[in-house]
Design a protein around this motif. Sequence first.
Motif, PDB file in Angstrom:
ATOM      1  N   PRO A 193      -0.979  -4.124  -3.178  1.00 27.01           N
ATOM      2  CA  PRO A 193      -0.285  -2.903  -2.595  1.00 27.01           C
ATOM      3  C   PRO A 193       1.128  -2.634  -3.332  1.00 27.01           C
ATOM      4  O   PRO A 193       1.461  -1.307  -3.718  1.00 27.01           O
ATOM      5  CB  PRO A 193      -0.167  -3.243  -1.258  1.00 27.01           C
ATOM      6  CG  PRO A 193      -1.342  -4.047  -0.959  1.00 27.01           C
ATOM      7  CD  PRO A 193      -1.393  -5.067  -2.026  1.00 27.01           C
ATOM      8  N   ALA A 194       1.838  -3.781  -3.433  1.00 26.99           N
ATOM      9  CA  ALA A 194       3.202  -3.587  -3.963  1.00 26.99           C
ATOM     10  C   ALA A 194       3.030  -3.065  -5.751  1.00 26.99           C
ATOM     11  O   ALA A 194       3.649  -2.230  -5.964  1.00 26.99           O
ATOM     12  CB  ALA A 194       3.900  -4.904  -4.021  1.00 26.99           C
ATOM     13  N   LEU A 195       2.074  -3.641  -6.352  1.00 24.32           N
ATOM     14  CA  LEU A 195       1.853  -3.392  -7.840  1.00 24.32           C
ATOM     15  C   LEU A 195       1.589  -1.810  -7.815  1.00 24.32           C
ATOM     16  O   LEU A 195       1.865  -1.128  -8.675  1.00 24.32           O
ATOM     17  CB  LEU A 195       0.830  -4.227  -8.233  1.00 24.32           C
ATOM     18  CG  LEU A 195       0.866  -4.353  -9.885  1.00 24.32           C
ATOM     19  CD1 LEU A 195       2.129  -4.785 -10.452  1.00 24.32           C
ATOM     20  CD2 LEU A 195      -0.269  -5.406 -10.165  1.00 24.32           C
ATOM     21  N   ALA A 196       0.639  -1.338  -6.910  1.00 24.18           N
ATOM     22  CA  ALA A 196       0.031  -0.013  -6.748  1.00 24.18           C
ATOM     23  C   ALA A 196       1.028   0.762  -6.549  1.00 24.18           C
ATOM     24  O   ALA A 196       1.393   1.834  -7.254  1.00 24.18           O
ATOM     25  CB  ALA A 196      -1.056  -0.055  -6.018  1.00 24.18           C
ATOM     26  N   ALA A 197       2.190   0.331  -5.823  1.00 23.39           N
ATOM     27  CA  ALA A 197       3.028   1.233  -5.106  1.00 23.39           C
ATOM     28  C   ALA A 197       4.014   1.469  -6.191  1.00 23.39           C
ATOM     29  O   ALA A 197       4.686   2.508  -6.377  1.00 23.39           O
ATOM     30  CB  ALA A 197       3.751   0.836  -3.858  1.00 23.39           C
ATOM     31  N   SER A 198       4.253   0.421  -7.189  1.00 17.49           N
ATOM     32  CA  SER A 198       5.102   0.610  -8.326  1.00 17.49           C
ATOM     33  C   SER A 198       4.849   1.714  -9.274  1.00 17.49           C
ATOM     34  O   SER A 198       5.781   1.929 -10.124  1.00 17.49           O
ATOM     35  CB  SER A 198       5.331  -0.710  -8.902  1.00 17.49           C
ATOM     36  OG  SER A 198       4.002  -0.996  -9.683  1.00 17.49           O
ATOM     37  N   ASP A 211       0.499  11.343   1.991  1.00 18.94           N
ATOM     38  CA  ASP A 211      -0.151  11.514   0.858  1.00 18.94           C
ATOM     39  C   ASP A 211       0.150  10.604  -0.243  1.00 18.94           C
ATOM     40  O   ASP A 211      -0.588  10.044  -0.994  1.00 18.94           O
ATOM     41  CB  ASP A 211       0.413  12.973   0.181  1.00 18.94           C
ATOM     42  CG  ASP A 211      -0.297  13.160  -1.188  1.00 18.94           C
ATOM     43  OD1 ASP A 211      -1.381  13.571  -1.054  1.00 18.94           O
ATOM     44  OD2 ASP A 211       0.572  13.292  -2.103  1.00 18.94           O
ATOM     45  N   ILE A 212       1.402  10.215  -0.181  1.00 21.92           N
ATOM     46  CA  ILE A 212       1.586   8.785  -1.098  1.00 21.92           C
ATOM     47  C   ILE A 212       0.952   7.806  -0.886  1.00 21.92           C
ATOM     48  O   ILE A 212       0.313   7.061  -1.468  1.00 21.92           O
ATOM     49  CB  ILE A 212       3.077   8.619  -0.978  1.00 21.92           C
ATOM     50  CG1 ILE A 212       3.998   9.787  -1.894  1.00 21.92           C
ATOM     51  CG2 ILE A 212       3.563   7.415  -1.857  1.00 21.92           C
ATOM     52  CD1 ILE A 212       3.711   9.867  -3.171  1.00 21.92           C
ATOM     53  N   LEU A 213       0.690   7.384   0.498  1.00 21.33           N
ATOM     54  CA  LEU A 213      -0.027   6.208   1.133  1.00 21.33           C
ATOM     55  C   LEU A 213      -1.590   6.377   0.749  1.00 21.33           C
ATOM     56  O   LEU A 213      -2.144   5.140   0.112  1.00 21.33           O
ATOM     57  CB  LEU A 213       0.134   5.895   2.667  1.00 21.33           C
ATOM     58  CG  LEU A 213       1.566   5.561   3.105  1.00 21.33           C
ATOM     59  CD1 LEU A 213       1.405   5.493   4.504  1.00 21.33           C
ATOM     60  CD2 LEU A 213       1.789   4.109   2.659  1.00 21.33           C
ATOM     61  N   GLU A 214      -2.017   7.622   0.566  1.00 22.92           N
ATOM     62  CA  GLU A 214      -3.301   7.620   0.198  1.00 22.92           C
ATOM     63  C   GLU A 214      -3.626   7.331  -1.263  1.00 22.92           C
ATOM     64  O   GLU A 214      -4.487   6.869  -1.535  1.00 22.92           O
ATOM     65  CB  GLU A 214      -3.621   9.251   0.600  1.00 22.92           C
ATOM     66  CG  GLU A 214      -5.157   9.471   0.236  1.00 22.92           C
ATOM     67  CD  GLU A 214      -5.862  10.733   0.843  1.00 22.92           C
ATOM     68  OE1 GLU A 214      -6.871  11.162   0.284  1.00 22.92           O
ATOM     69  OE2 GLU A 214      -5.087  11.501   1.269  1.00 22.92           O
TER      70      GLU A 214
END
Length: 334
Positions: A193-198, A211-214
Amino acid sequence: MSAERPSLPPVRLNSEAELARDALAAPLFVRAVRLARWAGPDTRVGAGGELVDAQLPAAAEHLGLPADEDGAAYASEAWRLAVDTGLLDVTDPEEEDAEGTVSAGENLGLLTAGSPQDVLSIWLDGLDAVHADATAPVLDDFTDLVGEDGSIDFDALDWDPEAEAEFLDGVLGNLYLLTLADNGAGEGPVPLPALAASMIVPDDMGEPTDDILEQVSEAMMRLDDQFRLLEPIGIVEYRPVDEALMVEEGEASVDAVGGDEDDVTRYGMVKLTPLGLYGVRARMLEAGVDAPAVGDLAGKGADALLDGIVHYPESAARAEVKLWLAGYADGAVS
């Protein structure tokens, strides 16, 4: 005048001999080599160099894989890598509906008679091939893309190959940076999740919107598939997303991320291997990114050394100077 600050911190790579051994031990590469040595005059391939379906069971058996669809798929994947890396040479059929033949490629001999650089060069070709597979579109039903005249509607794929490759390279670049963070203190696995969020969450955003979480959830599942493909070539160590977390839409919710460490690991954990550091850096250099490595300045003049290490972390600077002095003592520095 001092050199400009490099865009990335210097990486400490294992020796080429160690990296070559790691490359030869990568599971997918091992299978590709075994199939290249197994192939003979009676081996038949299709027009694209793929092993014909009738011979996939025998190939899977040779690799010790189960005699089912998964075994055939793994055997086919290894065969494609053997062709893509030049371990096998394909001879196209002379007639339109005939089958082609294969023979041992020049690169197969280099794996035993060549240098570590030869092995790594072949492995990098394999990494490029697997990277391309990882960014290819997922086709649920290929027939939906075929028109009445037999042509393929590529626009219906909604797939931008350059954007897909750029996204995965960006993720690997962030993972590379995290691995080098704090003088190597960031060498542990990174939560998916941290890598995707980056790649998704803006730096100046406080609380992520729904929307960002999706978008992060979608990116996680995309990366989960991609890292599953990349792990067998030896670039990462990967713990996949727990399938129990999947929701009906095929996505894993990230709402629960932020709990204890055991919970986070269920959402996927990824770590670059030493071979992965080498591979990602090689791709960066090919793309024109300034990605220095400890040892780059060995053999250069004292001015180049002093200019080069001015922005290095202390431990990397010490290692660089040590290598430079060793080269100086051996007469490699003029």
